[in-house]
Scaffold this motif. Structure first.
Motif, PDB file in Angstrom:
ATOM      1  N   ILE A  44       0.868  -1.169   0.000  1.00  0.00           N
ATOM      2  CA  ILE A  44       0.000   0.000   0.000  1.00  0.00           C
ATOM      3  C   ILE A  44       0.902   1.215   0.000  1.00  0.00           C
ATOM      4  O   ILE A  44       1.646   1.446   0.955  1.00  0.00           O
ATOM      5  CB  ILE A  44      -0.921   0.020   1.232  1.00  0.00           C
ATOM      6  N   GLY A  45       0.863   1.989  -1.072  1.00  0.00           N
ATOM      7  CA  GLY A  45       1.730   3.150  -1.185  1.00  0.00           C
ATOM      8  C   GLY A  45       2.828   2.956  -2.212  1.00  0.00           C
ATOM      9  O   GLY A  45       3.105   1.843  -2.665  1.00  0.00           O
ATOM     10  N   ALA A  46       3.464   4.071  -2.560  1.00  0.00           N
ATOM     11  CA  ALA A  46       4.501   4.054  -3.585  1.00  0.00           C
ATOM     12  C   ALA A  46       5.790   3.450  -3.054  1.00  0.00           C
ATOM     13  O   ALA A  46       5.977   3.301  -1.845  1.00  0.00           O
ATOM     14  CB  ALA A  46       4.756   5.482  -4.076  1.00  0.00           C
ATOM     15  N   VAL A  63      -1.024  -0.966  -4.433  1.00  0.00           N
ATOM     16  CA  VAL A  63      -2.191  -0.097  -4.269  1.00  0.00           C
ATOM     17  C   VAL A  63      -1.666   1.325  -4.173  1.00  0.00           C
ATOM     18  O   VAL A  63      -1.151   1.759  -3.144  1.00  0.00           O
ATOM     19  CB  VAL A  63      -2.990  -0.466  -3.010  1.00  0.00           C
ATOM     20  N   ALA A  64      -1.756   2.045  -5.282  1.00  0.00           N
ATOM     21  CA  ALA A  64      -1.164   3.384  -5.354  1.00  0.00           C
ATOM     22  C   ALA A  64      -1.692   4.092  -6.594  1.00  0.00           C
ATOM     23  O   ALA A  64      -2.517   3.551  -7.337  1.00  0.00           O
ATOM     24  CB  ALA A  64       0.363   3.285  -5.392  1.00  0.00           C
ATOM     25  N   THR A  65      -1.202   5.297  -6.814  1.00  0.00           N
ATOM     26  CA  THR A  65      -1.600   6.054  -7.999  1.00  0.00           C
ATOM     27  C   THR A  65      -0.977   5.445  -9.248  1.00  0.00           C
ATOM     28  O   THR A  65      -0.022   4.662  -9.174  1.00  0.00           O
ATOM     29  CB  THR A  65      -1.135   7.513  -7.884  1.00  0.00           C
ATOM     30  N   ILE A 105       3.050  -4.854   2.676  1.00  0.00           N
ATOM     31  CA  ILE A 105       3.941  -3.729   2.970  1.00  0.00           C
ATOM     32  C   ILE A 105       3.099  -2.465   2.989  1.00  0.00           C
ATOM     33  O   ILE A 105       2.305  -2.235   2.071  1.00  0.00           O
ATOM     34  CB  ILE A 105       5.036  -3.590   1.895  1.00  0.00           C
ATOM     35  N   VAL A 106       3.259  -1.642   4.024  1.00  0.00           N
ATOM     36  CA  VAL A 106       2.584  -0.344   4.072  1.00  0.00           C
ATOM     37  C   VAL A 106       3.656   0.734   4.041  1.00  0.00           C
ATOM     38  O   VAL A 106       4.532   0.778   4.912  1.00  0.00           O
ATOM     39  CB  VAL A 106       1.716  -0.195   5.333  1.00  0.00           C
ATOM     40  N   GLY A 107       3.596   1.610   3.023  1.00  0.00           N
ATOM     41  CA  GLY A 107       4.602   2.643   2.844  1.00  0.00           C
ATOM     42  C   GLY A 107       4.537   3.731   3.897  1.00  0.00           C
ATOM     43  O   GLY A 107       3.459   4.050   4.415  1.00  0.00           O
ATOM     44  N   SER A 108       5.686   4.322   4.209  1.00  0.00           N
ATOM     45  CA  SER A 108       5.762   5.340   5.263  1.00  0.00           C
ATOM     46  C   SER A 108       5.048   6.632   4.884  1.00  0.00           C
ATOM     47  O   SER A 108       4.657   7.401   5.764  1.00  0.00           O
ATOM     48  CB  SER A 108       7.227   5.640   5.586  1.00  0.00           C
ATOM     49  N   ASP A 109       4.868   6.894   3.595  1.00  0.00           N
ATOM     50  CA  ASP A 109       4.212   8.121   3.157  1.00  0.00           C
ATOM     51  C   ASP A 109       2.716   7.933   2.904  1.00  0.00           C
ATOM     52  O   ASP A 109       2.052   8.853   2.420  1.00  0.00           O
ATOM     53  CB  ASP A 109       4.882   8.652   1.885  1.00  0.00           C
ATOM     54  N   THR A 110       2.203   6.759   3.212  1.00  0.00           N
ATOM     55  CA  THR A 110       0.783   6.493   2.990  1.00  0.00           C
ATOM     56  C   THR A 110      -0.058   7.276   3.994  1.00  0.00           C
ATOM     57  O   THR A 110       0.193   7.230   5.202  1.00  0.00           O
ATOM     58  CB  THR A 110       0.479   4.991   3.151  1.00  0.00           C
ATOM     59  N   GLY A 111      -1.044   8.010   3.512  1.00  0.00           N
ATOM     60  CA  GLY A 111      -1.923   8.759   4.396  1.00  0.00           C
ATOM     61  C   GLY A 111      -2.860   7.824   5.152  1.00  0.00           C
ATOM     62  O   GLY A 111      -3.167   6.720   4.683  1.00  0.00           O
ATOM     63  N   PHE A 112      -3.329   8.280   6.305  1.00  0.00           N
ATOM     64  CA  PHE A 112      -4.199   7.431   7.117  1.00  0.00           C
ATOM     65  C   PHE A 112      -5.485   7.043   6.393  1.00  0.00           C
ATOM     66  O   PHE A 112      -5.887   5.874   6.439  1.00  0.00           O
ATOM     67  CB  PHE A 112      -4.519   8.117   8.450  1.00  0.00           C
ATOM     68  N   PRO A 113      -6.159   7.962   5.689  1.00  0.00           N
ATOM     69  CA  PRO A 113      -7.397   7.558   5.001  1.00  0.00           C
ATOM     70  C   PRO A 113      -7.169   6.448   3.976  1.00  0.00           C
ATOM     71  O   PRO A 113      -7.951   5.495   3.911  1.00  0.00           O
ATOM     72  CB  PRO A 113      -7.860   8.858   4.329  1.00  0.00           C
ATOM     73  N   ALA A 114      -6.087   6.568   3.181  1.00  0.00           N
ATOM     74  CA  ALA A 114      -5.811   5.542   2.175  1.00  0.00           C
ATOM     75  C   ALA A 114      -5.461   4.215   2.826  1.00  0.00           C
ATOM     76  O   ALA A 114      -5.897   3.149   2.375  1.00  0.00           O
ATOM     77  CB  ALA A 114      -4.672   6.001   1.265  1.00  0.00           C
ATOM     78  N   LEU A 135       6.664   0.470   7.042  1.00  0.00           N
ATOM     79  CA  LEU A 135       7.798   1.356   6.822  1.00  0.00           C
ATOM     80  C   LEU A 135       7.524   2.677   7.541  1.00  0.00           C
ATOM     81  O   LEU A 135       6.448   3.240   7.417  1.00  0.00           O
ATOM     82  CB  LEU A 135       7.989   1.599   5.318  1.00  0.00           C
ATOM     83  N   GLY A 136       8.482   3.177   8.288  1.00  0.00           N
ATOM     84  CA  GLY A 136       8.240   4.384   9.067  1.00  0.00           C
ATOM     85  C   GLY A 136       7.265   4.117  10.189  1.00  0.00           C
ATOM     86  O   GLY A 136       6.294   4.859  10.384  1.00  0.00           O
TER      87      GLY A 136
END
Length: 216
Positions: A44-46, A63-65, A105-114, A135-136
Motif C-alpha cells: 500500500i503506497g509508492a 495499491v497506489a496512484t 507492505i505499508v509505505g511510510s508516506d501512505t496517508g491514514f485515510p488511504a 515502513l516508518g
C-alpha cells in the motif's frame, strides 16, 4: 503486468541495486529472505520494494496512484525483473476465491485515510502467520496502525529493521469489524501516535547486524 480500471538474505545488500537510503536496502534484503516463489504479496503506497517480491517470483499487487505503479514497473524494467505477475490499482482488489496474502507492505508516506480504506481487506486476507512490514513505523499512519496492532492479540511485533521499519506477524483470526474497530481507536488526529520506537542503540544494532533477529 495486469492493470485495473480502478487505478491507481543471508548477506546484507544481496540485491544488485543499491537504493538511495540504507534503510530501504535493509528492508529489501529482509524481503529477499522471506518472500518465496508463488506467494502473494501486496504493498500500500509508492515505492520500489515490490520489485524484490517480483524478483523472488511472487504475485505482487501495488495499491497506489498510476504514477507510482508506472514507477515500480520502470524500476523493474531497469533491473530486468519481469512484471507479468504485477497488478495495481487505487484500491486493493481480492476476490473471494483467491488465495490469501503471504506478506503486506505499508509505505511510510501512505496517508491514514488511504491506509484505513484498504486495511480491512488486507488484514482479513493476510494468512495466519503472514507478515506485515510497516515502513516508518514510528510516525504517521504506520505508527497509528502499529498502535492498533499492539492492542490486538492477533498480531505480534516480530522485528525492527533499519531503525524505521517494523515487522508484525499475524497470529490469529482477524475480521473486517475488528480491524476497523482497532483503527477507530487510534484515528483521533489530536492523539499523537506512539508507534514502534527505535532508540539510538537499536538503530546502530540494526545497521551493523540487520539480521540479528531471525524471521521464520
Amino acid at each position: 503486468m495486469t492493470m485495473t480500471h480502478t487505478l491507481p538474505a543471508g548477506v546484507v545488500r544481496r540485491l544488485p541495486v543499491k537504493r538511495a537510503r540504507i534503510q530501504d536496502d535493509l528492508v529489501a534484503d529482509f524481503l529477499s529472505t522471506v518472500v518465496k516463489a508463488g506467494q502473494r504479496t501486496i504493498q500500500i503506497g509508492a515505492g520500489d520494494l515490490g520489485a524484490v517480491c517480483l524478483k523472488r517470483g511472487a504475485h505482487h499487487q501495488i495499491v497506489a496512484t498510476m504514477g507510482a505503479i508506472e514507477a515500480l514497473q520502470a524500476a523493474c524494467d531497469r533491473r530486468g525483473i519481469p512484471t507479468d505477475a504485477l497488478s495495481g490499482g487505487l484500491a486493493a482488489r481480492m476476490g473471494p476465491g483467491e488465495p490469501g496474502l503471504d506478506l503486506a507492505i505499508v509505505g511510510s508516506d501512505t496517508g491514514f485515510p488511504a491506509m484505513a480504506a484498504n486495511w480491512r481487506h488486507v488484514s482479513g486476507r493476510l494468512r495466519e502467520r503472514g507478515l506485515l512490514v510497516l515502513l516508518g513505523a514510528d510516525h504517521g499512519a504506520c505508527a497509528r496502525l502499529a498502535d492498533a496492532l499492539d492492542q490486538d492479540p492477533s498480531w505480534q511485533l516480530e522485528a525492527r529493521i533499519g531503525g524505521e521499519a517494523a515487522v508484525f506477524r499475524k497470529t490469529g483470526q482477524v475480521s473486517d469489524a475488528t480491524a476497523l474497530a482497532g483503527l477507530a481507536k487510534v484515528s483521533d488526529p489530536s492523539r499523537r501516535p506512539h508507534g514502534v520506537r527505535f532508540s539510538l542503540v537499536r538503530r546502530l544494532i540494526d545497521r551493523i547486524l540487520p539480521r540479528h533477529r531471525q524471521i521464520g
